[in-house]
Design a protein around this motif. Structure first.
Motif, PDB file in Angstrom:
ATOM      1  N   GLY A  64     124.240  66.371  96.580  1.00 55.34           N
ATOM      2  CA  GLY A  64     125.197  65.535  97.283  1.00 55.34           C
ATOM      3  C   GLY A  64     124.520  64.522  98.164  1.00 55.34           C
ATOM      4  O   GLY A  64     123.445  64.773  98.703  1.00 55.34           O
ATOM      5  N   GLY A  65     125.141  63.374  98.285  1.00 53.11           N
ATOM      6  CA  GLY A  65     124.697  62.340  99.210  1.00 53.11           C
ATOM      7  C   GLY A  65     125.864  61.958 100.089  1.00 53.11           C
ATOM      8  O   GLY A  65     127.003  61.937  99.629  1.00 53.11           O
ATOM      9  N   ASP A  66     125.589  61.672 101.364  1.00 50.64           N
ATOM     10  CA  ASP A  66     126.715  61.421 102.260  1.00 50.64           C
ATOM     11  C   ASP A  66     126.715  60.016 102.835  1.00 50.64           C
ATOM     12  O   ASP A  66     125.824  59.207 102.570  1.00 50.64           O
ATOM     13  N   ALA A  67     127.731  59.736 103.630  1.00 49.36           N
ATOM     14  CA  ALA A  67     127.935  58.404 104.190  1.00 49.36           C
ATOM     15  C   ALA A  67     126.850  58.023 105.193  1.00 49.36           C
ATOM     16  O   ALA A  67     126.619  56.849 105.442  1.00 49.36           O
ATOM     17  N   GLY A  68     126.154  59.008 105.744  1.00 50.47           N
ATOM     18  CA  GLY A  68     125.089  58.728 106.702  1.00 50.47           C
ATOM     19  C   GLY A  68     123.721  58.569 106.079  1.00 50.47           C
ATOM     20  O   GLY A  68     122.744  58.310 106.782  1.00 50.47           O
ATOM     21  N   GLY A  69     123.588  58.751 104.762  1.00 47.77           N
ATOM     22  CA  GLY A  69     122.315  58.591 104.071  1.00 47.77           C
ATOM     23  C   GLY A  69     121.593  59.891 103.781  1.00 47.77           C
ATOM     24  O   GLY A  69     120.511  59.887 103.208  1.00 47.77           O
ATOM     25  N   ALA A  70     122.185  61.024 104.151  1.00 55.39           N
ATOM     26  CA  ALA A  70     121.543  62.315 103.900  1.00 55.39           C
ATOM     27  C   ALA A  70     121.767  62.756 102.457  1.00 55.39           C
ATOM     28  O   ALA A  70     122.785  62.428 101.843  1.00 55.39           O
ATOM     29  N   VAL A  71     120.798  63.509 101.945  1.00 53.81           N
ATOM     30  CA  VAL A  71     120.900  64.128 100.624  1.00 53.81           C
ATOM     31  C   VAL A  71     120.743  65.633 100.817  1.00 53.81           C
ATOM     32  O   VAL A  71     119.878  66.080 101.567  1.00 53.81           O
ATOM     33  N   ARG A  72     121.607  66.403 100.141  1.00 54.67           N
ATOM     34  CA  ARG A  72     121.546  67.860 100.212  1.00 54.67           C
ATOM     35  C   ARG A  72     121.671  68.426  98.805  1.00 54.67           C
ATOM     36  O   ARG A  72     122.352  67.858  97.960  1.00 54.67           O
ATOM     37  N   GLN A  73     121.023  69.573  98.605  1.00 55.46           N
ATOM     38  CA  GLN A  73     121.157  70.300  97.346  1.00 55.46           C
ATOM     39  C   GLN A  73     121.536  71.737  97.667  1.00 55.46           C
ATOM     40  O   GLN A  73     120.948  72.347  98.560  1.00 55.46           O
ATOM     41  N   TRP A  74     122.545  72.259  96.949  1.00 55.54           N
ATOM     42  CA  TRP A  74     123.022  73.621  97.170  1.00 55.54           C
ATOM     43  C   TRP A  74     122.913  74.437  95.890  1.00 55.54           C
ATOM     44  O   TRP A  74     123.009  73.905  94.787  1.00 55.54           O
ATOM     45  N   SER A  75     122.809  75.741  96.074  1.00 52.51           N
ATOM     46  CA  SER A  75     122.932  76.697  94.981  1.00 52.51           C
ATOM     47  C   SER A  75     124.413  76.992  94.794  1.00 52.51           C
ATOM     48  O   SER A  75     125.103  77.345  95.759  1.00 52.51           O
ATOM     49  N   VAL A  76     124.904  76.868  93.576  1.00 50.37           N
ATOM     50  CA  VAL A  76     126.310  77.186  93.301  1.00 50.37           C
ATOM     51  C   VAL A  76     126.545  78.683  93.469  1.00 50.37           C
ATOM     52  O   VAL A  76     127.571  79.107  94.003  1.00 50.37           O
ATOM     53  N   HIS A 125     118.185  58.144 102.989  1.00 50.22           N
ATOM     54  CA  HIS A 125     118.483  56.716 102.959  1.00 50.22           C
ATOM     55  C   HIS A 125     118.906  56.254 104.342  1.00 50.22           C
ATOM     56  O   HIS A 125     119.299  57.062 105.184  1.00 50.22           O
ATOM     57  N   ARG A 126     118.864  54.949 104.552  1.00 53.07           N
ATOM     58  CA  ARG A 126     119.280  54.374 105.837  1.00 53.07           C
ATOM     59  C   ARG A 126     120.745  53.967 105.863  1.00 53.07           C
ATOM     60  O   ARG A 126     121.247  53.494 106.876  1.00 53.07           O
ATOM     61  N   ASP A 127     121.436  54.145 104.735  1.00 52.69           N
ATOM     62  CA  ASP A 127     122.845  53.781 104.647  1.00 52.69           C
ATOM     63  C   ASP A 127     123.527  54.750 103.686  1.00 52.69           C
ATOM     64  O   ASP A 127     122.888  55.640 103.122  1.00 52.69           O
ATOM     65  N   MET A 128     124.816  54.556 103.457  1.00 55.89           N
ATOM     66  CA  MET A 128     125.622  55.441 102.628  1.00 55.89           C
ATOM     67  C   MET A 128     125.019  55.643 101.230  1.00 55.89           C
ATOM     68  O   MET A 128     124.608  54.686 100.578  1.00 55.89           O
ATOM     69  N   ASP A 140     121.534  50.943 101.160  1.00 56.61           N
ATOM     70  CA  ASP A 140     120.333  50.420 101.815  1.00 56.61           C
ATOM     71  C   ASP A 140     119.429  49.661 100.838  1.00 56.61           C
ATOM     72  O   ASP A 140     118.316  49.306 101.161  1.00 56.61           O
ATOM     73  N   ALA A 141     119.933  49.404  99.636  1.00 51.80           N
ATOM     74  CA  ALA A 141     119.230  48.656  98.580  1.00 51.80           C
ATOM     75  C   ALA A 141     118.042  49.413  98.016  1.00 51.80           C
ATOM     76  O   ALA A 141     117.087  48.821  97.542  1.00 51.80           O
ATOM     77  N   THR A 142     118.099  50.771  98.053  1.00 55.87           N
ATOM     78  CA  THR A 142     117.078  51.574  97.397  1.00 55.87           C
ATOM     79  C   THR A 142     117.735  52.576  96.467  1.00 55.87           C
ATOM     80  O   THR A 142     118.857  53.034  96.682  1.00 55.87           O
ATOM     81  N   ALA A 143     117.004  52.900  95.421  1.00 57.42           N
ATOM     82  CA  ALA A 143     117.286  54.054  94.582  1.00 57.42           C
ATOM     83  C   ALA A 143     116.059  54.943  94.736  1.00 57.42           C
ATOM     84  O   ALA A 143     114.928  54.447  94.801  1.00 57.42           O
ATOM     85  N   ARG A 144     116.264  56.245  94.849  1.00 55.26           N
ATOM     86  CA  ARG A 144     115.138  57.156  95.054  1.00 55.26           C
ATOM     87  C   ARG A 144     115.153  58.232  93.978  1.00 55.26           C
ATOM     88  O   ARG A 144     116.181  58.806  93.664  1.00 55.26           O
ATOM     89  N   LEU A 145     113.966  58.479  93.424  1.00 51.17           N
ATOM     90  CA  LEU A 145     113.753  59.495  92.403  1.00 51.17           C
ATOM     91  C   LEU A 145     113.176  60.731  93.090  1.00 51.17           C
ATOM     92  O   LEU A 145     112.207  60.619  93.848  1.00 51.17           O
ATOM     93  N   TRP A 146     113.776  61.900  92.829  1.00 54.03           N
ATOM     94  CA  TRP A 146     113.429  63.147  93.517  1.00 54.03           C
ATOM     95  C   TRP A 146     113.029  64.231  92.534  1.00 54.03           C
ATOM     96  O   TRP A 146     113.542  64.279  91.425  1.00 54.03           O
TER      97      TRP A 146
END
Length: 92
Positions: free
Chosen positions: A23-35, A47-50, A69-75
């Motif tokens: 998940g990615g949120d409106a504040g720029g955070a990315v989270r991953q959860w175990s289902v 990220h610095r933006d949504m 924020d005009a970036t795409a990030r590979l993780w």
């Protein structure tokens, strides 16, 4: 990491078997959860933006996020390590 009930997310299930959610949120955070457990595996300010788009690679090994924020990030989906920041896109 706790999530405020007003936080907006973009979410996607991993394609290997649906055992992870990214998940990615409106504040720029990315989270991953175990289902299975509901545990947050990793959480970081990515990220610095949504974050407007999130996706897993077909094998589930990689994830990509796109932001206003005009970036795409590979993780690395396994570790949460940012492998590459792609800068300068105009549209998600």
């Amino acid at each position: 990491a706790g999530v405020d009930e007003d936080t907006q997310f973009q979410l996607v299930l991993d394609s290997r078997g649906g055992d992870l959610v990214l998940g990615g949120d409106a504040g720029g955070a990315v989270r991953q959860w175990s289902v299975d457990t509901g545990e947050c595996i990793f959480s970081f300010e990515a990220h610095r933006d949504m974050v407007m788009s999130v996706s897993f690679s077909p094998d589930g090994e990689l994830a990509i996020t796109g932001s206003f924020d005009a970036t795409a990030r590979l993780w690395s989906a396994g570790s949460g390590e940012c492998l590459r920041a792609l800068r300068g896109h105009r549209h998600i």
